[in-house]
Design an enzyme around this catalytic site. Structure first.
Site, PDB file in Angstrom:
ATOM      1  N   GLU A 141      33.953  46.056  43.304  1.00 31.52           N
ATOM      2  CA  GLU A 141      33.956  44.637  43.652  1.00 31.52           C
ATOM      3  C   GLU A 141      34.552  43.888  42.512  1.00 31.52           C
ATOM      4  O   GLU A 141      34.669  42.973  42.082  1.00 31.52           O
ATOM      5  CB  GLU A 141      32.561  44.179  44.010  1.00 31.52           C
ATOM      6  CG  GLU A 141      32.536  42.831  44.597  1.00 31.52           C
ATOM      7  CD  GLU A 141      31.672  42.757  45.844  1.00 31.52           C
ATOM      8  OE1 GLU A 141      31.862  41.821  46.605  1.00 31.52           O
ATOM      9  OE2 GLU A 141      30.872  43.637  46.071  1.00 31.52           O
ATOM     10  N   GLU A 179      25.956  44.891  52.894  1.00 35.53           N
ATOM     11  CA  GLU A 179      25.851  44.316  51.552  1.00 35.53           C
ATOM     12  C   GLU A 179      25.910  42.798  51.627  1.00 35.53           C
ATOM     13  O   GLU A 179      25.194  42.105  50.913  1.00 35.53           O
ATOM     14  CB  GLU A 179      26.975  44.854  50.659  1.00 35.53           C
ATOM     15  CG  GLU A 179      26.905  44.384  49.212  1.00 35.53           C
ATOM     16  CD  GLU A 179      27.652  43.080  48.935  1.00 35.53           C
ATOM     17  OE1 GLU A 179      27.476  42.530  47.835  1.00 35.53           O
ATOM     18  OE2 GLU A 179      28.389  42.582  49.818  1.00 35.53           O
ATOM     19  N   GLU A 180      26.766  42.296  52.483  1.00 32.48           N
ATOM     20  CA  GLU A 180      26.988  40.848  52.565  1.00 32.48           C
ATOM     21  C   GLU A 180      25.759  40.091  53.069  1.00 32.48           C
ATOM     22  O   GLU A 180      25.684  38.880  52.923  1.00 32.48           O
ATOM     23  CB  GLU A 180      28.188  40.537  53.474  1.00 32.48           C
ATOM     24  CG  GLU A 180      29.506  41.095  52.976  1.00 32.48           C
ATOM     25  CD  GLU A 180      30.049  40.395  51.732  1.00 32.48           C
ATOM     26  OE1 GLU A 180      29.445  39.410  51.253  1.00 32.48           O
ATOM     27  OE2 GLU A 180      31.098  40.832  51.234  1.00 32.48           O
ATOM     28  N   HIS A 223      30.916  48.539  49.195  1.00 33.68           N
ATOM     29  CA  HIS A 223      30.369  48.318  50.535  1.00 33.68           C
ATOM     30  C   HIS A 223      31.505  48.212  51.540  1.00 33.68           C
ATOM     31  O   HIS A 223      32.649  47.912  51.188  1.00 33.68           O
ATOM     32  CB  HIS A 223      29.482  47.066  50.574  1.00 33.68           C
ATOM     33  CG  HIS A 223      30.201  45.793  50.273  1.00 33.68           C
ATOM     34  ND1 HIS A 223      30.789  45.024  51.241  1.00 33.68           N
ATOM     35  CD2 HIS A 223      30.424  45.148  49.100  1.00 33.68           C
ATOM     36  CE1 HIS A 223      31.335  43.951  50.696  1.00 33.68           C
ATOM     37  NE2 HIS A 223      31.140  44.011  49.381  1.00 33.68           N
ATOM     38  N   ASP A 277      37.395  41.953  49.127  1.00 34.11           N
ATOM     39  CA  ASP A 277      35.951  42.205  49.081  1.00 34.11           C
ATOM     40  C   ASP A 277      35.529  42.891  50.378  1.00 34.11           C
ATOM     41  O   ASP A 277      35.123  42.240  51.315  1.00 34.11           O
ATOM     42  CB  ASP A 277      35.219  40.885  48.878  1.00 34.11           C
ATOM     43  CG  ASP A 277      33.714  41.037  48.857  1.00 34.11           C
ATOM     44  OD1 ASP A 277      33.211  42.157  48.662  1.00 34.11           O
ATOM     45  OD2 ASP A 277      33.030  40.016  49.036  1.00 34.11           O
ATOM     46  N   ASP A 306      31.084  46.557  54.722  1.00 34.57           N
ATOM     47  CA  ASP A 306      30.991  45.416  55.628  1.00 34.57           C
ATOM     48  C   ASP A 306      31.773  44.250  55.034  1.00 34.57           C
ATOM     49  O   ASP A 306      32.196  44.309  53.879  1.00 34.57           O
ATOM     50  CB  ASP A 306      29.532  45.030  55.877  1.00 34.57           C
ATOM     51  CG  ASP A 306      28.812  44.576  54.608  1.00 34.57           C
ATOM     52  OD1 ASP A 306      28.998  45.222  53.560  1.00 34.57           O
ATOM     53  OD2 ASP A 306      28.074  43.585  54.669  1.00 34.57           O
TER      54      ASP A 306
END
Length: 163
Positions: A163, A134-135, A73, A103, A75
């Protein structure tokens, strides 16, 4: 590829993609580099909480069934003034600080770097898939799953999430 993984991580961290901000400028940066490397680029437009967002899918090695998907991801987590990691990358010796270095903009930089290094000797296509929001609920990943065929034939592919 122009620059090493750390330099690319710094470039990616410099584009703030915290919740409430668009991933579109970061997608443009990554898409431009992927095209320069010969990747076939697909951008999926979306939105979250009224903010325009984009997912990025890059394919190297043609149209056949993919062998590997490198996913992640683009974001980052929200930021507050008490945190050291901002959208301004900072090196302290061998340590790189900045929102997303671990991350997961560092992994995205590593995935792009790996694709650049191996793009000419793939036995099966390689797909890079980077999603938004995603977060805050994996909204970009849901959009990818809901658009059948966006990633191409993955019938016998493996996937690594950085990740």
């Amino acid at each position: 590829m122009r620059g090493d993984v750390v330099t690319w991580t710094e470039r990616l961290v410099s584009v703030d993609t915290a919740p409430g901000l668009s991933t579109n400028p970061l997608v443009q940066l990554l898409a431009d580099e992927a095209r320069r490397l010969g990747g076939e680029v697909s951008v999926q437009d979306g939105a979250h909480d009224g903010v325009p967002q984009q997912n990025l899918i890059v394919r190297f090695g043609g149209e056949g069934p993919a062998g590997l998907v490198l996913a992640g991801h683009i974001d980052t987590v929200p930021w507050s003034k008490g945190q050291r990691a901002t959208a301004t990358p900072e090196r302290a010796g061998a340590t790189l600080y900045g929102r997303g270095t671990c991350d997961m903009k560092g992994a995205v930089a590593a995935q792009l770097h790996a694709a650049a290094a191996r793009r000419h000797d793939l036995s099966r296509p390689l797909v890079l898939c980077w999603t938004y929001a995603e977060e805050v609920g994996c909204h970009g990943a849901v959009a990818v799953v809901n658009q059948a065929g966006l990633l191409g034939d993955l019938s016998d592919a493996r996937c690594i999430v950085g990740e």
